[in-house]
Design an enzyme around this catalytic site. Sequence first.
Site: not given
Length: 435
Positions: A41, A116, A140
């Site tokens: 990420k 997220s 997330s």
Amino acid sequence: MLNAFTVIDHDGALASAKAAQVRWSRGQQLSAIDGIPITVKDLIACEGLDVRYGSLSTGRSPAMSDAPSVQRLRAAGAVILGLTTSPEFGWKGVTDSPRNGISRNPWNPSMTSGGSSGGAAIAAATGAGVLHLGTDGGGSIRIPASFCGVVGHKPTFGRVPTHPASTFGTLAHVAPMARTVGDVILMLDILSGRSLRDWSQPPTAFAGICARPFQWKGVKIGYWEMPCIGPVDHEVDAIVRSTINALAQAGAAVEPIRLPDQDSLPEMFKNHWYVGAAARIAGIDENAQAHCDPGLLAAAALGRELSAVDHARSQVARAQYGAKMDALLAQYDLVVSPTVAIAPFEAGADVPANHGYTSWIEWASFTFPINLSQQPACSVPCGRTRMGLPVGLQFIGARGADENVLIAALSYEEMFTERFLSRGAAWPLRPQACA
């Protein structure tokens, strides 16, 4: 375009893959994931790649070293394909940002992937890599896992080191995502353990996770059926209840529950989350702040309005809630719930239209309470709506009991294989059996 990646490291990935091929040909492989493609990420330091946090306020500056989690995966021989999309600084439960635009659901590109760690979920669902490294500060990992029909596990806080420290404090976790539970187990074993760069970790080591027989007969399940805010969408509710009934038919003892202090949890979470947002924005030049996500700026403004006394009181209330959650998970083997109370909604929006929600926190109130309590929670595919959109089921366990959660999820996966392979055959890396 689904918009899963911010950076693809073609040359680095090919070089790593060739090196792994040589090791395997010599019988010198580093681990079970040597040569396996992974993603990271765009919030996690990855040496040589520009980590921009989805923000126009960050400059081009390749990371000088790996975060502990990336370092461990690289040492195991994983091939890093690139960085995946996140909302700005990972602040909300959907994935769009001023820098990278909107990320979209692979089942229906007009819908959100969740967030997220939305880019990681898209990559997992579409086979762009096997293992995916994300973060989870309020859901997330689990929200996009639910929305994209993959597996995401938020570990017990401290199991996986975080560095540098997040402004969102002890809500923030580094976490694995993949198509199957077995893949997540292998990844978590590599990620787990103490790093001297993360002071918040306990000094004791976490034991590895190994496959073992699991029987649902006699397992005591607390069915958390209503979120902190709002109702459960009727389709989501029907899909989850059918699964709960199947677990009961397999022998589990199921009782409906509410979480302790459930009505006060949204305010408690906001008092932590908004202060973290304020701290993050405070580190950005005022001129650059004009280019930030307006929603993030609004959350930071709310955080600045909280006093130190307000925040300290919220920390005390959180400690009391956490102790009550420990007591609850001493009564039940597992708590099970929908992962998200709603199905995926329109991409580019923070909240679904015509639901009455004003922030992502309101529709994500099955996930953020478990960040507050720091317990392990795994989202697995549970079915699809009439529109073909995925629905997730969340398994929650006692702190430190990641193995119980994941072995239960593995058993569930074996019961409902079609839910995991409905987009074509995955590449399941099986966990090792116990000796």
